[in-house]
Write a protein that holds these residues in place. Sequence first.
Motif, PDB file in Angstrom:
ATOM      1  N   GLU A 312       2.538  11.483   6.349  1.00  0.00           N
ATOM      2  CA  GLU A 312       1.329  11.079   7.070  1.00  0.00           C
ATOM      3  C   GLU A 312       0.080  11.704   6.449  1.00  0.00           C
ATOM      4  O   GLU A 312      -0.971  11.070   6.366  1.00  0.00           O
ATOM      5  CB  GLU A 312       1.442  11.472   8.542  1.00  0.00           C
ATOM      6  N   LEU A 315      -0.748   9.793   3.123  1.00  0.00           N
ATOM      7  CA  LEU A 315      -1.217   8.439   3.380  1.00  0.00           C
ATOM      8  C   LEU A 315      -2.620   8.452   3.983  1.00  0.00           C
ATOM      9  O   LEU A 315      -3.436   7.562   3.704  1.00  0.00           O
ATOM     10  CB  LEU A 315      -0.241   7.709   4.293  1.00  0.00           C
ATOM     11  N   LYS A 319      -6.007   6.633   2.277  1.00  0.00           N
ATOM     12  CA  LYS A 319      -6.559   5.501   3.011  1.00  0.00           C
ATOM     13  C   LYS A 319      -7.872   5.043   2.363  1.00  0.00           C
ATOM     14  O   LYS A 319      -8.794   5.830   2.151  1.00  0.00           O
ATOM     15  CB  LYS A 319      -6.803   5.884   4.472  1.00  0.00           C
ATOM     16  N   THR A 322      -8.307   2.752  -3.786  1.00  0.00           N
ATOM     17  CA  THR A 322      -7.671   1.683  -4.559  1.00  0.00           C
ATOM     18  C   THR A 322      -7.709   1.925  -6.068  1.00  0.00           C
ATOM     19  O   THR A 322      -6.877   1.395  -6.792  1.00  0.00           O
ATOM     20  CB  THR A 322      -8.354   0.335  -4.266  1.00  0.00           C
ATOM     21  N   LYS A 327      -6.620   7.690  -7.139  1.00  0.00           N
ATOM     22  CA  LYS A 327      -5.330   7.958  -6.498  1.00  0.00           C
ATOM     23  C   LYS A 327      -4.675   9.189  -7.102  1.00  0.00           C
ATOM     24  O   LYS A 327      -4.176  10.069  -6.388  1.00  0.00           O
ATOM     25  CB  LYS A 327      -4.392   6.759  -6.652  1.00  0.00           C
ATOM     26  N   ALA A 427       2.525   5.340  -5.257  1.00  0.00           N
ATOM     27  CA  ALA A 427       1.119   5.016  -4.970  1.00  0.00           C
ATOM     28  C   ALA A 427       0.464   4.303  -6.131  1.00  0.00           C
ATOM     29  O   ALA A 427      -0.381   3.418  -5.937  1.00  0.00           O
ATOM     30  CB  ALA A 427       0.349   6.294  -4.634  1.00  0.00           C
ATOM     31  N   GLU A 434      -4.787  -0.575  -1.568  1.00  0.00           N
ATOM     32  CA  GLU A 434      -4.473   0.680  -0.898  1.00  0.00           C
ATOM     33  C   GLU A 434      -2.957   0.839  -0.758  1.00  0.00           C
ATOM     34  O   GLU A 434      -2.234  -0.126  -0.500  1.00  0.00           O
ATOM     35  CB  GLU A 434      -5.130   0.681   0.483  1.00  0.00           C
ATOM     36  N   THR A 436      -0.564   1.500   1.425  1.00  0.00           N
ATOM     37  CA  THR A 436      -0.232   1.609   2.841  1.00  0.00           C
ATOM     38  C   THR A 436       1.272   1.787   3.015  1.00  0.00           C
ATOM     39  O   THR A 436       2.060   1.506   2.101  1.00  0.00           O
ATOM     40  CB  THR A 436      -0.662   0.341   3.596  1.00  0.00           C
ATOM     41  N   LYS A 437       1.686   2.227   4.192  1.00  0.00           N
ATOM     42  CA  LYS A 437       3.114   2.421   4.444  1.00  0.00           C
ATOM     43  C   LYS A 437       3.862   1.102   4.323  1.00  0.00           C
ATOM     44  O   LYS A 437       4.971   1.051   3.771  1.00  0.00           O
ATOM     45  CB  LYS A 437       3.347   3.029   5.824  1.00  0.00           C
ATOM     46  N   GLU A 438       3.268   0.002   4.797  1.00  0.00           N
ATOM     47  CA  GLU A 438       3.938  -1.284   4.702  1.00  0.00           C
ATOM     48  C   GLU A 438       4.185  -1.671   3.246  1.00  0.00           C
ATOM     49  O   GLU A 438       5.292  -2.064   2.870  1.00  0.00           O
ATOM     50  CB  GLU A 438       3.090  -2.367   5.382  1.00  0.00           C
ATOM     51  N   ARG A 439       3.162  -1.560   2.416  1.00  0.00           N
ATOM     52  CA  ARG A 439       3.321  -1.927   1.003  1.00  0.00           C
ATOM     53  C   ARG A 439       4.297  -0.994   0.303  1.00  0.00           C
ATOM     54  O   ARG A 439       5.103  -1.435  -0.533  1.00  0.00           O
ATOM     55  CB  ARG A 439       1.958  -1.887   0.307  1.00  0.00           C
ATOM     56  N   ASP A 472      -1.825  -6.286  -5.468  1.00  0.00           N
ATOM     57  CA  ASP A 472      -2.497  -6.660  -4.234  1.00  0.00           C
ATOM     58  C   ASP A 472      -2.768  -8.169  -4.268  1.00  0.00           C
ATOM     59  O   ASP A 472      -3.919  -8.624  -4.268  1.00  0.00           O
ATOM     60  CB  ASP A 472      -3.797  -5.869  -4.075  1.00  0.00           C
TER      61      ASP A 472
END
Length: 544
Positions: A312, A315, A319, A322, A327, A427, A434, A436-439, A472
Amino acid sequence: MSGPHASSDHLVTDSTAATEFVEESAVDVEAPSAVDEVVVLDFGGQYSQLIARRVRECGVYSELLPHHVGVEEVRRRKPKGLILSGGPASVYAEGAPRLDPELLELGIPVLGICYGMQLIARELGGRVEGAEVGEFGRSDLTVLEPGRLLAGTPAEQTCWMSHRDTVFSAPPGFTALASSTASPVAAIESQERDIYGIQFHPEVVHTPYGQHVLTTFLEDICGLDRSWSAASIVEEQIERIRAQVGDGRVICGLSGGVDSSVAALLVHRAVGDQLTCVFVDHGLMRKNEGEQVISAFRDHFKVPLVAVDAEERFLAKLKGVTEPEAKRKVIGAEFIRVFEEEAAKLSGAKFLVQGTLYSDVIESGGGTGAATIKSHHNVGGLPEDLEFELVEPLRALFKDEVRAVGAELGLPERLVWRQPFPGPGLAIRVVGGEATKERLDVLRDADAILQDEIRQAGLYRELWQSFCVLPDVRTVGVQGDERTYGYVVVIRAVTSDDAMTADWARLPYDLLEQIASRMINELREVNRVVLDITSKPPGTIEWE
């Protein structure tokens, strides 16, 4: 042609212009005791470290030093040979690296490669000028007179060139040994002065007789014995670690990759329980890797280990980020903050172990005059207020040497031969957007399918790297008679000897079909799979 773009070794064409780098970037490690050494002076070529690696492959210890270290430093080391590397400048450009003429008077054999040969030719009275056309990539080489340096190679051969300036006439007293498609003088030697030069790059695999030429220089000309091996570095590094650390507490950032694992085992062998490894699960690792790392080091190697769940936290820091360099720097800085917090709990550990390699340093701008390709989080991404003293036992080693040291230390074969994985993790494989946790979860699942199929096909050891990239981008698809709008997964697989050059892997079509079918059928978010067929150069292995 003159100026900064009249490159004699312009191997990185899409990088930014000249950048200043710290002197320590060209690795300076004392030669192992009682071992003969060859010094490679780095004039900024992106392949400079390959020269040192090829020399080591011949069983001769070599060290890469910045070109400006000075003749006294070279003399102090008492090398048995000196090699001058390529570089991105023109020998006539203002501010271009120069050759100290005293380096040619040390009484040891000297070999100039590409820019190094041009420096020798210019210094000793030859004619070096900008050619009408550059010579990049494979070129035909004609041996006019083999002399000592090209003895045993055929009259007609291919080689790898990368230059615009060209030697048009050899210096007085030198023999012109060869010519090429765009180089009237492609190799020179003066046996009387023990000075040699070649315009082509013997260090790259695209020069078939390159290793033969280097071996001739080392054995027949320098008279060196092939007695050095990568495994011999273990005891030497253990002594150095003990001398540096003393009775201090040490912390190691353990990722589970071969580099950090070998560095951790070396330090543990040297100082035992003075070392505590910190494994940071930043949520950017591949599937199930966290559990595997913790089990291997706690249960098998009995190394003190602290596991930190920081998904957490990372991430949140990522946030909205990009841009790839951003990164890397965010992740590198956050790693250090975590280490500092854990060190405070460990009675003031002040040493930080990193698995930094030669390639990390060189790609982060690791040679004076070299270009920055990308900042590795453990080199270019370190914060300025770093509170630790770094312990980097692998900083002068190449990946294959690290694997040899790992085997010597008893690291399991699966870990020794684990494919390289970037420190910033997944990452930087979420491209253009970005992380994200989903990606990350989509990418993690796709990568697990790829690795499973590659291993089942028996190709894992044949590939330098194989991984997935998640751009993306979403595309329209049709599944179950319904329109879908899903992610694109890119398969990236390359073969390489050293990561400095790489070719895209020709994976079997039926294997690619199986991988794509599994990804699309098992991952609801994915509706398209594509294959990257770009080599390095012009691309890099990673996308970011």
